[in-house]
Design a protein around this motif. Structure first.
Motif, PDB file in Angstrom:
ATOM      1  N   THR A  48       0.842  -1.196   0.000  1.00  4.66           N
ATOM      2  CA  THR A  48       0.000   0.000   0.000  1.00  4.66           C
ATOM      3  C   THR A  48       0.876   1.245   0.000  1.00  4.66           C
ATOM      4  O   THR A  48       1.694   1.430   0.910  1.00  4.66           O
ATOM      5  CB  THR A  48      -0.936   0.025   1.227  1.00  4.66           C
ATOM      6  OG1 THR A  48      -1.847  -1.066   1.163  1.00  4.66           O
ATOM      7  CG2 THR A  48      -1.725   1.330   1.271  1.00  4.66           C
ATOM      8  N   ALA A 128      -5.383   0.230   5.171  1.00 12.39           N
ATOM      9  CA  ALA A 128      -4.545  -0.316   4.103  1.00 12.39           C
ATOM     10  C   ALA A 128      -4.940  -1.756   3.797  1.00 12.39           C
ATOM     11  O   ALA A 128      -5.171  -2.560   4.702  1.00 12.39           O
ATOM     12  CB  ALA A 128      -3.079  -0.244   4.514  1.00 12.39           C
ATOM     13  N   VAL A 133       3.576  -0.976   3.969  1.00 16.13           N
ATOM     14  CA  VAL A 133       3.240   0.346   3.427  1.00 16.13           C
ATOM     15  C   VAL A 133       4.517   1.072   3.016  1.00 16.13           C
ATOM     16  O   VAL A 133       5.586   0.878   3.601  1.00 16.13           O
ATOM     17  CB  VAL A 133       2.468   1.204   4.454  1.00 16.13           C
ATOM     18  CG1 VAL A 133       1.131   0.563   4.785  1.00 16.13           C
ATOM     19  CG2 VAL A 133       3.277   1.429   5.722  1.00 16.13           C
ATOM     20  N   THR A 214       3.020  -2.859   8.656  1.00 12.95           N
ATOM     21  CA  THR A 214       1.995  -2.285   9.531  1.00 12.95           C
ATOM     22  C   THR A 214       1.989  -2.943  10.904  1.00 12.95           C
ATOM     23  O   THR A 214       1.648  -2.303  11.900  1.00 12.95           O
ATOM     24  CB  THR A 214       0.603  -2.414   8.896  1.00 12.95           C
ATOM     25  OG1 THR A 214       0.342  -3.798   8.597  1.00 12.95           O
ATOM     26  CG2 THR A 214       0.502  -1.595   7.616  1.00 12.95           C
TER      27      THR A 214
END
Length: 393
Positions: A48, A128, A133, A214
């Motif tokens: 993401t 997300a 990310v 994350t």
């Protein structure tokens, strides 16, 4: 008095040489793992890309197609529109249909318990689609369509590998002293955080080019410990969670994220004040290292100037040096010259690797310029009163 100054000068030069020869040289001669040939495998995990933006309509119009065109099998571009009033919302709602990777979330109000960008980024991480990310800002532009693949390659090679990748974000070249100072300060900041990461002591990253998992964010309660501090969504978070085992760096020029520099001294000073305000929340060990590095850099030049003036005054007054003073003067002067040449060579090589941020021929002049900058900013930090006037970032 001259003896004390010479001893202090020699000590400052020695500290500088330790950093240059044993820390900075790690980045100068770091072997960047080669990128795999061809595009990433279709089985590569999803990523993401997150862009938090407020009133960045013109930048988003340019940036989003570049992000959408990244050469990677599975990814999304998540734009966090934080209360924009410049047409961003209309653009995202009506004009991005052909950008298949892009989606957005609109934030309609500000929350008192958290600064706006940290709130936007926290929501983005919760929403997300993928567990890794990659962050950037709306005023940035990727160096190539391989930016995404290159930045996340250390994270996707193994689940047991690093959780953080620190990238580099150079500023565009413009004429003038301000732009030179911005590029020089950006280069030397990168020299510090990349080199200390390679030495197993990571302490910060830049949100313009930063990747992490994350799970690392949520297992450390995100921005909780500095939720009301303006800024720090990148460097304070990394300062808190990074260590020598979970952090990698990326020096591949294809992964650099170019950024637009400030164009007025006032805007740049405001940006630097925010960064200085964040720095005081670093871990004590990190503050000690950075204090030694910055303090010795300033003292190397200030004490060198002071010793030179006092030496000339003594010669003018026919006041001879003692044998001890002559030995200290020769040692300190020789160390200073060696340190100046070493700085030129090591930082010049790093600059060459980091998109020629500062031309190698300018490094000897950038060296004292940075000392002046750090000295002035250090004094401003001592006397500057923090205000509660928050800005978005």
């Amino acid at each position: 008095m001259i003896t004390a100054l010479l001893i202090l000068w020699l000590l400052a030069v020695s500290i500088q040489l330790i950093f240059i020869l044993f820390i900075f040289s790690r980045t100068a001669f770091h072997r960047q793992p080669p990128r795999p040939e061809g595009p990433p495998a279709e089985s590569a995990p999803g990523i993401t890309l997150i862009v938090c933006a407020r009133n960045e309509y013109e930048n988003l119009v340019e940036l989003l197609p570049l992000l959408n065109a990244q050469q990677y099998p599975t990814f999304e571009v998540l734009v966090m529109d934080d209360r924009s009033t410049d047409g961003t919302q209309s653009f995202l709602e009506n004009d991005i249909a052909d950008l298949s990777r892009v989606r957005f979330i609109r934030i309609d109000k500000e929350h008192e318990h958290v600064t706006p960008k940290k709130y936007a980024l926290t929501i983005a991480l919760k929403k997300a689609h993928y567990p890794t990310v990659l962050l950037t800002d709306a005023d940035c532009r990727p160096a190539s369509t391989d930016w995404l693949a290159g930045m996340v390659s250390p994270l996707i090679d193994s689940d047991s590998g690093p959780d953080i990748v620190l990238g580099f974000s150079p500023y565009e070249h413009r004429p003038g002293l301000l732009n030179l100072l911005i590029r020089a300060e950006t280069l030397f900041t990168a020299v510090q955080y990349l080199s200390l990461a390679l030495a197993g002591r990571p302490y910060m990253g830049v949100g313009r080019n930063l990747a992490y998992r994350t799970k690392l964010f949520f297992s450390n309660r995100g921005f909780y410990s500095h939720i009301n501090v303006l800024g720090g969504d990148d460097d304070l978070f990394i300062n808190e969670v990074a260590n020598g085992h979970n952090t990698a760096i990326c020096l591949d020029p294809a992964t650099f994220m170019w950024s637009k520099p400030k164009e007025t001294w006032a805007d740049w000073r405001l940006q630097k004040r925010r960064h200085l305000n964040v720095g005081k929340y670093y871990k004590p060990g990190h503050k000690l290292r950075l204090g030694l590095l910055t303090g010795s850099h300033v003292l190397t030049w200030v004490l060198g100037l002071a010793v030179g003036i006092l030496g000339l005054c003594r010669l003018f007054l026919h006041d001879s040096f003692t044998t001890t003073e002559w030995l200290l003067l020769l040692a300190a002067t020789g160390g200073f010259v060696f340190r100046w040449v070493a700085f030129w060579g090591v930082v010049g090589r790093i600059s060459y690797r980091l998109a020629h941020t500062v031309h190698w021929a300018s490094i000897p002049f950038v060296d004292p310029l940075l000392a002046i900058y750090y000295g002035i900013m250090g004094l401003r930090t001592l006397f500057y009163r923090r205000t509660n006037r928050y800005q978005w970032r």
